[in-house]
Motif scaffolding. Structure first.
Motif, PDB file in Angstrom:
ATOM      1  N   ILE A 195      13.529  10.682   9.266  1.00 15.74           N
ATOM      2  CA  ILE A 195      13.171   9.471   8.524  1.00 15.74           C
ATOM      3  C   ILE A 195      14.306   8.465   8.468  1.00 15.74           C
ATOM      4  O   ILE A 195      14.072   7.282   8.202  1.00 15.74           O
ATOM      5  CB  ILE A 195      12.732   9.809   7.084  1.00 15.74           C
ATOM      6  N   GLY A 196      15.557   8.895   8.703  1.00 16.15           N
ATOM      7  CA  GLY A 196      16.718   8.026   8.532  1.00 16.15           C
ATOM      8  C   GLY A 196      17.232   7.453   9.835  1.00 16.15           C
ATOM      9  O   GLY A 196      17.365   8.158  10.834  1.00 16.15           O
ATOM     10  N   VAL A 197      17.558   6.161   9.812  1.00  7.52           N
ATOM     11  CA  VAL A 197      18.127   5.504  10.996  1.00  7.52           C
ATOM     12  C   VAL A 197      19.558   5.960  11.214  1.00  7.52           C
ATOM     13  O   VAL A 197      19.943   6.341  12.323  1.00  7.52           O
ATOM     14  CB  VAL A 197      18.071   3.967  10.840  1.00  7.52           C
ATOM     15  N   ALA A 198      20.370   5.935  10.158  1.00  7.45           N
ATOM     16  CA  ALA A 198      21.799   6.288  10.235  1.00  7.45           C
ATOM     17  C   ALA A 198      22.014   7.559   9.423  1.00  7.45           C
ATOM     18  O   ALA A 198      22.597   7.538   8.346  1.00  7.45           O
ATOM     19  CB  ALA A 198      22.657   5.139   9.719  1.00  7.45           C
TER      20      ALA A 198
ATOM     21  N   GLY B  78      16.106   6.503   1.937  1.00  4.30           N
ATOM     22  CA  GLY B  78      15.736   7.495   2.936  1.00  4.30           C
ATOM     23  C   GLY B  78      15.636   6.905   4.327  1.00  4.30           C
ATOM     24  O   GLY B  78      16.038   7.535   5.315  1.00  4.30           O
ATOM     25  N   THR B  79      15.110   5.694   4.427  1.00  4.50           N
ATOM     26  CA  THR B  79      15.004   5.042   5.736  1.00  4.50           C
ATOM     27  C   THR B  79      16.370   4.690   6.292  1.00  4.50           C
ATOM     28  O   THR B  79      16.597   4.756   7.503  1.00  4.50           O
ATOM     29  CB  THR B  79      14.140   3.776   5.637  1.00  4.50           C
ATOM     30  N   ILE B  80      17.303   4.320   5.432  1.00  6.22           N
ATOM     31  CA  ILE B  80      18.637   3.935   5.910  1.00  6.22           C
ATOM     32  C   ILE B  80      19.421   5.156   6.378  1.00  6.22           C
ATOM     33  O   ILE B  80      19.896   5.204   7.513  1.00  6.22           O
ATOM     34  CB  ILE B  80      19.436   3.199   4.818  1.00  6.22           C
TER      35      ILE B  80
ATOM     36  N   GLU C 269       0.850  -1.183   0.000  1.00  8.81           N
ATOM     37  CA  GLU C 269       0.000   0.000   0.000  1.00  8.81           C
ATOM     38  C   GLU C 269       0.884   1.230   0.000  1.00  8.81           C
ATOM     39  O   GLU C 269       2.036   1.194   0.421  1.00  8.81           O
ATOM     40  CB  GLU C 269      -0.954   0.025   1.198  1.00  8.81           C
ATOM     41  N   SER C 270       0.324   2.340  -0.513  1.00 12.96           N
ATOM     42  CA  SER C 270       1.106   3.553  -0.661  1.00 12.96           C
ATOM     43  C   SER C 270       0.204   4.767  -0.531  1.00 12.96           C
ATOM     44  O   SER C 270      -0.945   4.762  -0.983  1.00 12.96           O
ATOM     45  CB  SER C 270       1.793   3.567  -2.030  1.00 12.96           C
ATOM     46  N   GLN C 271       0.736   5.822   0.071  1.00  9.79           N
ATOM     47  CA  GLN C 271       0.020   7.089   0.098  1.00  9.79           C
ATOM     48  C   GLN C 271       1.006   8.224   0.341  1.00  9.79           C
ATOM     49  O   GLN C 271       2.011   8.068   1.018  1.00  9.79           O
ATOM     50  CB  GLN C 271      -1.067   7.101   1.173  1.00  9.79           C
ATOM     51  N   ASP C 272       0.730   9.370  -0.271  1.00 11.32           N
ATOM     52  CA  ASP C 272       1.549  10.546  -0.035  1.00 11.32           C
ATOM     53  C   ASP C 272       1.281  11.083   1.373  1.00 11.32           C
ATOM     54  O   ASP C 272       0.205  10.880   1.937  1.00 11.32           O
ATOM     55  CB  ASP C 272       1.246  11.632  -1.065  1.00 11.32           C
ATOM     56  N   VAL C 273       2.296  11.755   1.926  1.00  8.97           N
ATOM     57  CA  VAL C 273       2.167  12.323   3.263  1.00  8.97           C
ATOM     58  C   VAL C 273       2.276  13.835   3.138  1.00  8.97           C
ATOM     59  O   VAL C 273       3.331  14.363   2.796  1.00  8.97           O
ATOM     60  CB  VAL C 273       3.258  11.771   4.207  1.00  8.97           C
ATOM     61  N   ALA C 274       1.187  14.535   3.398  1.00  8.08           N
ATOM     62  CA  ALA C 274       1.178  15.985   3.267  1.00  8.08           C
ATOM     63  C   ALA C 274       1.815  16.659   4.479  1.00  8.08           C
ATOM     64  O   ALA C 274       2.653  17.544   4.355  1.00  8.08           O
ATOM     65  CB  ALA C 274      -0.254  16.478   3.085  1.00  8.08           C
ATOM     66  N   THR C 275       1.442  16.212   5.667  1.00  4.62           N
ATOM     67  CA  THR C 275       1.955  16.818   6.896  1.00  4.62           C
ATOM     68  C   THR C 275       2.403  15.727   7.852  1.00  4.62           C
ATOM     69  O   THR C 275       1.587  14.938   8.333  1.00  4.62           O
ATOM     70  CB  THR C 275       0.877  17.666   7.593  1.00  4.62           C
TER      71      THR C 275
ATOM     72  N   VAL D  66       5.059  -1.379   8.119  1.00  2.00           N
ATOM     73  CA  VAL D  66       3.709  -0.928   7.755  1.00  2.00           C
ATOM     74  C   VAL D  66       3.605   0.576   8.027  1.00  2.00           C
ATOM     75  O   VAL D  66       4.008   1.053   9.091  1.00  2.00           O
ATOM     76  CB  VAL D  66       2.633  -1.700   8.540  1.00  2.00           C
ATOM     77  N   ASN D  67       3.078   1.305   7.033  1.00  2.02           N
ATOM     78  CA  ASN D  67       2.938   2.762   7.149  1.00  2.02           C
ATOM     79  C   ASN D  67       4.271   3.432   7.490  1.00  2.02           C
ATOM     80  O   ASN D  67       4.373   4.241   8.417  1.00  2.02           O
ATOM     81  CB  ASN D  67       1.882   3.135   8.186  1.00  2.02           C
ATOM     82  N   VAL D  68       5.291   3.088   6.711  1.00  2.00           N
ATOM     83  CA  VAL D  68       6.631   3.645   6.908  1.00  2.00           C
ATOM     84  C   VAL D  68       6.765   4.905   6.046  1.00  2.00           C
ATOM     85  O   VAL D  68       6.607   4.865   4.826  1.00  2.00           O
ATOM     86  CB  VAL D  68       7.712   2.623   6.533  1.00  2.00           C
ATOM     87  N   ILE D  69       7.071   6.016   6.676  1.00  2.00           N
ATOM     88  CA  ILE D  69       7.224   7.292   5.980  1.00  2.00           C
ATOM     89  C   ILE D  69       8.688   7.510   5.624  1.00  2.00           C
ATOM     90  O   ILE D  69       9.576   7.389   6.476  1.00  2.00           O
ATOM     91  CB  ILE D  69       6.713   8.451   6.858  1.00  2.00           C
ATOM     92  N   SER D  70       8.943   7.824   4.358  1.00  6.12           N
ATOM     93  CA  SER D  70      10.307   8.100   3.915  1.00  6.12           C
ATOM     94  C   SER D  70      10.254   8.974   2.664  1.00  6.12           C
ATOM     95  O   SER D  70       9.198   9.486   2.280  1.00  6.12           O
ATOM     96  CB  SER D  70      11.070   6.797   3.666  1.00  6.12           C
ATOM     97  N   ALA D  71      11.410   9.116   2.011  1.00  5.88           N
ATOM     98  CA  ALA D  71      11.562  10.068   0.912  1.00  5.88           C
ATOM     99  C   ALA D  71      10.766   9.667  -0.330  1.00  5.88           C
ATOM    100  O   ALA D  71      10.660   8.483  -0.664  1.00  5.88           O
ATOM    101  CB  ALA D  71      13.039  10.211   0.563  1.00  5.88           C
ATOM    102  N   LYS D  72      10.263  10.665  -1.016  1.00  6.83           N
ATOM    103  CA  LYS D  72       9.486  10.489  -2.232  1.00  6.83           C
ATOM    104  C   LYS D  72      10.227  11.116  -3.403  1.00  6.83           C
ATOM    105  O   LYS D  72      10.796  12.207  -3.275  1.00  6.83           O
ATOM    106  CB  LYS D  72       8.108  11.148  -2.066  1.00  6.83           C
ATOM    107  N   VAL D  73      10.263  10.428  -4.538  1.00  4.83           N
ATOM    108  CA  VAL D  73      10.892  10.984  -5.732  1.00  4.83           C
ATOM    109  C   VAL D  73      10.261  12.328  -6.064  1.00  4.83           C
ATOM    110  O   VAL D  73       9.035  12.471  -6.070  1.00  4.83           O
ATOM    111  CB  VAL D  73      10.745  10.010  -6.923  1.00  4.83           C
ATOM    112  N   GLY D  74      11.102  13.315  -6.303  1.00  5.57           N
ATOM    113  CA  GLY D  74      10.621  14.646  -6.610  1.00  5.57           C
ATOM    114  C   GLY D  74      10.524  15.548  -5.399  1.00  5.57           C
ATOM    115  O   GLY D  74      10.240  16.741  -5.526  1.00  5.57           O
ATOM    116  N   GLY D  75      10.751  14.989  -4.211  1.00  6.09           N
ATOM    117  CA  GLY D  75      10.683  15.775  -2.990  1.00  6.09           C
ATOM    118  C   GLY D  75       9.508  15.387  -2.120  1.00  6.09           C
ATOM    119  O   GLY D  75       8.536  14.797  -2.575  1.00  6.09           O
ATOM    120  N   GLY D  76       9.620  15.699  -0.847  1.00  9.07           N
ATOM    121  CA  GLY D  76       8.554  15.382   0.082  1.00  9.07           C
ATOM    122  C   GLY D  76       8.624  13.965   0.600  1.00  9.07           C
ATOM    123  O   GLY D  76       9.664  13.289   0.497  1.00  9.07           O
ATOM    124  N   LEU D  77       7.505  13.498   1.139  1.00  5.96           N
ATOM    125  CA  LEU D  77       7.457  12.208   1.825  1.00  5.96           C
ATOM    126  C   LEU D  77       6.287  11.385   1.319  1.00  5.96           C
ATOM    127  O   LEU D  77       5.312  11.912   0.787  1.00  5.96           O
ATOM    128  CB  LEU D  77       7.310  12.415   3.341  1.00  5.96           C
TER     129      LEU D  77
END
Length: 394
Positions: free
Chosen positions: A161-164, A149-151, A76-82, A317-328
């Motif tokens: 968003i990043g662990v390291a 982004g998560t790494i 599943e996928s969804q953009d994160v506005a805030t 599940v529901n992991v927020i990270s970087a989105k191509v083009g900017g944002g999350l």
């Protein structure tokens, strides 16, 4: 022989060594010996007799049909506005916010769909990109950018968003895309990452077994029964391929910086109806297979899609990270759990590097897997589904 079937061949190179007597005194000409630290990776069409000849060659470590690879696609996928908090729930769950380590001096490799190098999450990181596909160099899908982004991603929109997040050098191997989807591709990419000095390799991809069966039925014209039997034989050979690749990585670590491989277990399960075992490359011996966990009112539980027989688990599940083009954006899958483990591995690697001056792969694997905890898990879990539990930062 099946038409147009390429085989991946792993071979140790021969090196010249001095001939000595039993007292260690050099006598006469040099002789050849196998060097397990130097591996050749080839791909060619082979007849049955040629395959049998290669299997008898002591230099041959593995032979496997070049299976198609597929992205372990998010469920599943969804953009994160805030963003809702200062840190994502995954960063909190693995203990990264309370760890004194940040990934400094550790090199990580992400073998995926590439990366968006212009994203603010990667500002200041030396991104060494290598394209194993026929597409453009950067990420066209978004999967690789999210995992990276998560790494090691920097904070985005005031959200961690990043662990390291102090990793300064990252190897980005684009292995998924047009012209790059095979076990040959990933074998060459692993070799490249090791040679480039990766301490941690993260892979959120898997073998496409149904796709290979379809190629045998639709292209080769085989009936479903022999096609499935042939595919199963190839599947087994590819598990051996990734096991031998892992041994090559471990052999390299005996004489230099160590490398560990972290891979997604797959999203083929459908709990409570059925569970599917971990798929290659994560199924290879020596590869750390990662399962996905989700939040719940009584603790973390196994995600319904997560495959079993994993080594360790992480938020998926529901992991927020970087989105191509900017944002999350928010994604779910074992693909999202894997970079959490890779990021934590970078923290453990930094800890080891600061105390011993080098990263030993065996110690790093042991520390990483032993870090897992079952304490925050909801009742009713099975060890095969969670491994040692939720991965924890040092």
């Amino acid at each position: 022989m099946l038409k147009d079937t390429k085989y991946v061949i792993l071979r140790s190179q021969e090196i010249l060594v001095p001939t000595t007597d039993n007292l260690g005194v050099r006598r006469g000409a040099n002789t050849f010996a196998l060097d397990p630290e130097q591996m050749q990776i080839e791909a060619t069409e082979l007849s049955l007799s040629e395959r049998n000849d290669l299997r008898r060659d002591p230099r041959t470590m593995a032979i496997a049909p070049a299976f198609p690879l597929k992205l372990i696609a998010p469920v599943e996928s969804q953009d994160v506005a805030t963003p809702a908090a200062d840190s994502t729930w995954g960063i909190e769950a693995v203990g990264a916010t309370s760890s004194p380590f940040d990934g400094s001096d550790i090199t990580v490799a992400v073998l995926d769909t590439g990366i968006d190098p212009s994203h603010s999450a990667f500002a200041g990181v030396n991104l060494v990109q290598k394209n194993f596909t026929t597409e453009s160099d950067n990420d066209l899908d978004g999967h690789g950018t999210h995992c990276a982004g998560t790494i090691f991603g920097k904070d985005v929109e005031n959200t961690r968003i990043g662990v390291a997040r102090n990793v300064r050098r990252a190897l980005i191997g684009k292995v998924l895309g047009a012209g790059g989807n095979s076990s040959l591709t990933i074998a060459k990419a692993i070799q490249w990452a090791v040679n480039e000095g990766a301490h941690v390799i993260s892979m959120s991809l898997g073998i496409d077994f149904p796709g290979y069966v379809r190629s045998l039925t639709d292209i080769q014209g085989l009936a479903i029964e022999p096609a499935t039997s042939i595919a199963l034989e190839g599947y087994r050979a590819n598990i051996n391929l990734f096991t031998e690749l892992s041994r090559f990585v471990q052999a390299q670590g005996l004489f230099g910086q160590g490398t560990i491989i972290v891979a997604a277990s797959g999203n083929e399960s459908n709990r409570p109806s059925y569970e599917v075992s971990v798929a290659p490359p994560a199924a290879g011996t020596g590869v750390i297979a990662v399962g996905a966990l989700q939040e719940g009112s009584s603790g973390f539980s196994v995600a319904s899609f997560s495959n079993d027989q994993v080594n360790i688990s992480a938020p998926g599940v529901n992991v927020i990270s970087a989105k191509v083009g900017g944002g999350l954006r928010s994604l779910s899958g074992t693909s999202m759990a894997t970079p959490h483990v890779a990021g934590v591995a970078a923290l453990w690697g930094q800890r080891q590097l600061s105390t011993t001056g080098r990263v030993n792969h065996q110690v790093l694997m042991a520390q990483l897997i032993a870090s897992g905890t079952l304490d925050p898990l909801a009742p009713g879990y099975e060890i095969d589904n969670v491994g040692t539990g939720m991965v924890q930062a040092p």
